[in-house]
Write an enzyme that holds these catalytic residues in place. Structure first.
Site, short mmCIF file in Angstrom:
data_model
loop_
_atom_site.label_atom_id
_atom_site.label_comp_id
_atom_site.label_asym_id
_atom_site.label_seq_id
_atom_site.Cartn_x
_atom_site.Cartn_y
_atom_site.Cartn_z
N GLU A 211 0.85 -1.20 0.00
CA GLU A 211 0.00 0.00 0.00
C GLU A 211 0.88 1.25 0.00
O GLU A 211 1.97 1.24 0.56
CB GLU A 211 -0.90 0.01 1.25
N ARG B 38 -5.85 3.07 -23.91
CA ARG B 38 -6.14 2.20 -25.07
C ARG B 38 -7.42 1.39 -24.82
O ARG B 38 -8.00 0.85 -25.76
CB ARG B 38 -4.97 1.27 -25.36
N ASP C 246 -1.83 3.28 -38.76
CA ASP C 246 -3.13 2.60 -38.79
C ASP C 246 -4.21 3.66 -39.06
O ASP C 246 -3.94 4.87 -39.03
CB ASP C 246 -3.41 1.82 -37.50
N LYS D 6 -3.65 -1.80 -40.96
CA LYS D 6 -3.15 -2.72 -39.94
C LYS D 6 -4.31 -3.53 -39.36
O LYS D 6 -5.36 -2.98 -39.06
CB LYS D 6 -2.50 -1.91 -38.81
N GLY E 171 6.54 -1.79 -29.82
CA GLY E 171 7.26 -1.45 -31.05
C GLY E 171 6.73 -2.20 -32.26
O GLY E 171 7.13 -1.93 -33.39
N GLY E 172 5.81 -3.15 -32.03
CA GLY E 172 5.29 -3.98 -33.12
C GLY E 172 4.70 -3.16 -34.26
O GLY E 172 4.97 -3.42 -35.44
N THR E 173 3.92 -2.14 -33.91
CA THR E 173 3.24 -1.36 -34.95
C THR E 173 4.23 -0.62 -35.85
O THR E 173 4.18 -0.74 -37.08
CB THR E 173 2.28 -0.34 -34.29
C1 R5P Z 1 -2.66 1.75 -31.55
O1 R5P Z 1 -3.78 1.93 -31.95
C2 R5P Z 1 -1.76 2.84 -31.07
O2 R5P Z 1 -1.99 4.04 -31.73
C3 R5P Z 1 -0.32 2.43 -31.21
O3 R5P Z 1 -0.06 2.19 -32.58
C4 R5P Z 1 -0.03 1.20 -30.43
O4 R5P Z 1 -0.48 1.38 -29.11
C5 R5P Z 1 1.44 0.86 -30.41
O5 R5P Z 1 1.61 -0.35 -29.73
P1 R5P Z 1 2.79 -1.35 -30.14
O6 R5P Z 1 4.06 -0.56 -30.07
O7 R5P Z 1 2.72 -2.42 -29.08
O8 R5P Z 1 2.48 -1.88 -31.50
#
Ligand code: R5P
Length: 328
Positions: free
Chosen positions: A48, A105, A179, A203, A237-239
């Site tokens: 806590e 998100r 996206d 995407k 970083g995937g996106t």
């Molecule tokens: C998604 O809609 C957000 O705008 C970002 O593209 C996303 O949160 C990035 O997440 P990650 O780096 O895990 O792909």
């Protein structure tokens, strides 16, 4: 006979720092020319959190700054407790300054039996006693409507775009939305960069595997151009890494990334390092550790913008005017 009591007190701005990223609060304080109010803040053995301010907060215009870094749930609860202590200490007005809004998100139900956690965050701040929220680049601006009170929504785009303009002025630029959710932001970027072309990546996310991006296609002219991928945050970083691969496959000459929030959860640092992305530009709404500080990473300070907005709120000025048409 007097018609009422006249208070000799004037409004008093006080800044309170959560433990998530105290260096950011110190920078904001320095920009404002004040110091943070001293407080005793620690954890009990069971996890806590405890907060007590070392000075009277009665009647003050309070700004609670918390950076929602890991462990995010702990820092979120700490910010709630800080607001509660201010309310019970008779602060006049309480503004929560969360440069990265937690759970943003999770702003809608994608499937049945899911929560809308971003709404719950807003409700909890309201229940704790927050009067207003100040934040930077929400995942979607509709989240503002979740809080029953004023939300000052700041935009990092002018700051990030100024860096791009300075560094890549001699290039043929294309702004790329990674996206469909970022196309509107990309439009504002293209305006800011003098009307350069826009492209976007189609995407698709895997609905059952969180963070897994399953398909990409580029729409727009990117061949032989320097592409600037813009995003609100880099989490795994995937996106952006997948978007960069698609752009290079489509003939892009170079890829730069600009994002407001460097969440940088695993494996973001490794993925960015191994990618062909030339530069990743972030702000410091969240702390970037020395181990995460890649050579290709540029971190811009968000403190001047946040401090200016705090001053505008305190002086009953205009936060909208800070953006000179860049907002929306
Ligand atoms: C998604 O809609 C957000 O705008 C970002 O593209 C996303 O949160 C990035 O997440 P990650 O780096 O895990 O792909």
């Amino acid at each position: 006979m007097s018609s009422g009591l006249k208070s000799p007190t004037r409004k008093n701005l006080m800044l309170f720092s959560g433990r998530g990223f105290p260096a950011l609060t110190s920078q904001i304080a320095a920009e404002l020319g004040i110091t943070c109010t001293p407080a005793s803040q620690y954890d009990f053995p069971n996890g806590e959190v405890y907060v007590r301010y070392e000075e009277s907060v009665r009647g003050c215009d309070a700004f609670v700054v918390q950076s929602m870094t890991t462990p995010i749930n702990k820092w979120f609860v700490e910010s709630l407790v800080m607001v509660d202590a201010l309310k019970r200490g008779s602060a006049k007005r309480i503004t929560v300054v969360v440069p990265y809004y937690p759970y943003s998100r999770q702003d809608k139900k994608q499937r049945g039996r899911e929560p809308i956690s971003a709404r719950l965050v807003a409700d909890l701040y309201k229940t704790a006693g927050a009067d207003r929220i100040l934040t930077v680049d929400l995942h979607t601006s509709q989240v503002m409507g979740f809080f029953d009170g004023p939300v000052d929504h700041l935009f990092a785009m002018p700051l990030l775009a100024a860096h791009m303009h300075k560094t890549y002025a001699d290039r043929e630029l294309t702004v790329v939305a990674p996206d469909s959710g970022r196309v509107r932001l990309a439009e504002r970027w293209t305006d800011r960069l003098g009307g350069c072309p826009l492209a976007f990546i189609h995407k698709t996310r895997d609905p059952v595997r969180p963070g897994k991006v399953s398909a990409h296609r580029v729409v727009g002219d990117v061949a032989d151009r320097t592409c600037i991928i813009i995003d609100d945050e880099i989490q795994t970083g995937g996106t952006v890494v997948a978007a960069a691969d698609v752009l290079f496959d489509a003939g892009a000459a170079d890829v730069i990334v600009a994002a407001t929030h460097g969440v940088l959860a695993d494996p973001a640092v490794e993925s960015l390092k191994n990618s062909r992305i030339r530069e990743v530009v972030l702000t410091d709404t969240l702390p970037i550790s020395p181990e995460q500080m890649l050579d290709k990473l540029t971190v811009l300070s968000i403190a001047p913008l946040v401090a200016t907005a705090i001053r505008e709120i305190f002086e009953d000025g205009s936060v909208t005017s800070l953006f000179d048409g860049a907002a929306g």
